[in-house]
Scaffold this active site. Structure first.
Site, PDB file in Angstrom:
ATOM      1  N   GLY A 177     -17.661   7.593  -2.377  1.00  0.00           N
ATOM      2  CA  GLY A 177     -16.912   8.022  -3.234  1.00  0.00           C
ATOM      3  C   GLY A 177     -17.376   7.118  -4.029  1.00  0.00           C
ATOM      4  N   ASN A 178     -15.705   6.010  -4.909  1.00  0.00           N
ATOM      5  CA  ASN A 178     -16.134   5.306  -6.207  1.00  0.00           C
ATOM      6  C   ASN A 178     -16.551   3.987  -5.834  1.00  0.00           C
ATOM      7  OD1 ASN A 178     -14.750   3.065  -7.626  1.00  0.00           O
ATOM      8  ND2 ASN A 178     -14.213   4.504  -8.654  1.00  0.00           N
ATOM      9  N   ALA A 179     -16.840   3.484  -4.430  1.00  0.00           N
ATOM     10  CA  ALA A 179     -17.050   2.485  -3.806  1.00  0.00           C
ATOM     11  C   ALA A 179     -18.751   2.432  -3.815  1.00  0.00           C
ATOM     12  CB  ALA A 179     -15.991   1.617  -3.227  1.00  0.00           C
ATOM     13  N   GLY A 186     -21.215   6.803   2.659  1.00  0.00           N
ATOM     14  CA  GLY A 186     -20.117   6.844   1.887  1.00  0.00           C
ATOM     15  C   GLY A 186     -20.838   7.031   0.301  1.00  0.00           C
ATOM     16  N   LYS A 220       1.140  -1.203   0.130  1.00  0.00           N
ATOM     17  CA  LYS A 220       0.316   0.161   0.015  1.00  0.00           C
ATOM     18  C   LYS A 220       0.115   1.485   0.102  1.00  0.00           C
ATOM     19  CE  LYS A 220      -4.895   1.061  -0.065  1.00  0.00           C
ATOM     20  NZ  LYS A 220      -5.738  -0.070  -0.272  1.00  0.00           N
TER      21      LYS A 220
HETATM   22  N1  GLU Z   1      -7.414   0.217  -3.083  1.00  0.00           N
HETATM   23  C1  GLU Z   1      -8.624  -1.431  -3.570  1.00  0.00           C
HETATM   24  C2  GLU Z   1      -7.822  -2.520  -2.577  1.00  0.00           C
HETATM   25  O1  GLU Z   1      -8.092  -2.019  -1.720  1.00  0.00           O
HETATM   26  C3  GLU Z   1      -7.311  -1.532  -4.831  1.00  0.00           C
HETATM   27  C4  GLU Z   1      -6.296  -2.313  -4.890  1.00  0.00           C
HETATM   28  C5  GLU Z   1      -5.573  -2.906  -6.007  1.00  0.00           C
HETATM   29  O2  GLU Z   1      -6.452  -2.735  -7.219  1.00  0.00           O
HETATM   30  O3  GLU Z   1      -4.307  -3.105  -6.756  1.00  0.00           O
HETATM   31  O4  GLU Z   1      -8.262  -2.822  -2.620  1.00  0.00           O
END
Ligand code: GLU
Length: 421
Positions: A220-222, A218, A106
């Site tokens: 946002g995208n999700a 929320g 991350k």
């Molecule tokens: N940010 C997204 C997650 O937390 C996607 C991570 C990715 O695609 O590598 O799962």
């Protein structure tokens, strides 16, 4: 006792609990309690007034026994090393549970993207990649979008990295726009994967999704895509939704198109006038069938878990439910579907994007969705079957602990076979 809310401590506590139940080897456990590599960088950016401001950034590779690191990059004012470490651990469990050939990683930068103009944002994105370029790569660690980072940002990062290595390296990052070889279906994949989990969870709970009422925390995208897809796919009604400034509730349902218009014009969901105003806390306690926490960490804790009335909690955000809350929800008979199962759709389609980039051959949207469905449904069954196996041994475990047992077990096995312990 005050409940632990440091996300990294929480991720360690969750691991410890699973390790004890599954009888995990001590050395494997010690290796899995800490990240393999942590990088902290100082990123200079020339601002619009000519001054140079510095931003602190992180990239954490938690574990790569099963493949290159994988995980998003967050741009957030409250980003911290501990949050990024926790999220990198959760990515490790996420890719393992989905059984895709990656480890977990991350990244994050402490900044408020809402205060940056486009040129500053581009410069920050490119300079962050310059700072971490030796730590990443298509066979090393593959970033992606997360909170407040977008496909456009992924495109700048890919461009910067390609310039640095002197060749087109599309597979070094995922979540790109399709024009520069992002995957079809990637943008709404997190929400789509969550809906496949909801479909399976509803079958288990004998809940007819056609008549179900849903509250989403929320937008946002999700959260936004979850709203759209939940109504389209299952005919459920979304009766409440929120963003960082607060929420709205309407018994008869909220109109998605009107909400998007109101939010675009007024800046937040409360600009939608045909609903009552509620707080983010009130939203989670509504008398609905399903709640979907799709914002940030620590939203359902020991303080409010007892007040949850929903039959199913679908954790679309990362880390929205604390270990104490997980225990309370389980005791109350609420089916709480853990984050690293529910929101795995994003990284699964990221895997498809990486595969397509490497093959140079691209799939249609329906191919992406049907392969995503197959993987998410398999993961759901792996979790529920593990819970059942333990129940047969008279050990009662929550779906989260079962998911940990599956995911940690696979990573530990890979480390063992590779000779790490
Ligand atoms: N940010 C997204 C997650 O937390 C996607 C991570 C990715 O695609 O590598 O799962």
């Amino acid at each position: 006792m005050v409940e632990e809310l440091n996300p990294f401590r929480i991720s360690q506590m969750e691991l410890d609990k699973a390790a004890k139940i599954m009888g995990l080897d001590e050395t494997a456990h010690a290796l899995l309690r800490e990240p393999k590599r942590t990088v902290v960088v100082n990123v200079p950016v020339r601002m619009r007034d000519g001054s140079v401001k510095t931003f602190i950034g992180f990239r954490v590779l938690y574990n790569d026994a099963r493949g290159p690191g994988k995980g998003g990059i967050r741009f957030h004012p409250e980003e911290s090393l501990d949050t990024v470490k926790a999220l990198s651990a959760w990515m490790t469990w996420k890719t393992s549970l989905a059984n895709i050939p990656f480890g977990g990683a991350k990244g994050g930068v402490i900044c408020n993207p809402k205060e940056l103009n486009e040129a500053e944002l581009e410069s920050l994105s490119r300079n962050y990649i310059r700072a971490i370029c030796r730590e990443i790569g298509p066979d090393v660690d593959v970033p992606a979008p997360d909170v407040y980072t977008t496909p456009q940002i992924m495109a700048w990062m890919m461009d910067e990295y390609s310039n640095l290595v002197g060749k087109q390296e599309f597979g070094m990052i995922t979540g790109k726009p399709t024009e520069v070889w992002g995957s079809e279906g990637r943008f709404d994949s997190t929400a789509m994967g969550g809906m496949y989990v909801l479909r399976e969870a509803a079958k288990l709970k004998k809940l007819n999704l056609k008549n179900a009422k849903i509250a989403i925390q929320g937008f946002g995208n999700a959260g936004r895509f979850a709203f759209e897809i939940a109504e389209k796919l299952s005919g459920s009604k979304v009766v409440a939704v929120s963003d960082s400034s607060g929420g709205i509730y309407s018994k008869g349902g909220i109109d998605y198109e009107k909400l998007v218009k109101a939010k675009t014009a007024g800046g937040n969901v409360q600009a939608y006038k045909e609903a009552d105003k509620i707080t983010n806390e009130e939203l989670l306690e509504l008398d609905v069938d399903v709640i979907i926490p799709a914002a940030l960490e620590n939203q359902i804790t020991e303080k409010n878990a007892d007040k949850i009335k929903a039959k199913i909690v679908l954790e679309l955000a990362n880390g929205p439910v604390t270990p104490g809350a997980d225990r309370i929800l389980f005791e109350k008979g609420i089916l709480d579907m853990p984050d690293f199962l529910v929101n795995s759709g994003g990284v699964i389609v990221s895997y498809f994007e990486w595969t397509q980039n490497r093959q140079g051959y691209y799939w249609k949207e329906n191919e992406v969705y049907s392969r995503l469905d197959e993987i998410v449904t398999r993961s759901f069954n792996d979790v529920m079957n593990t819970q059942k196996e333990y129940l047969e041994k008279k050990v009662k475990i929550s779906p989260r602990t079962a998911a940990y047992i599956v995911a940690v077990g696979r990573v530990a096995k890979a480390m063992k076979i590779r000779g790490w312990y």
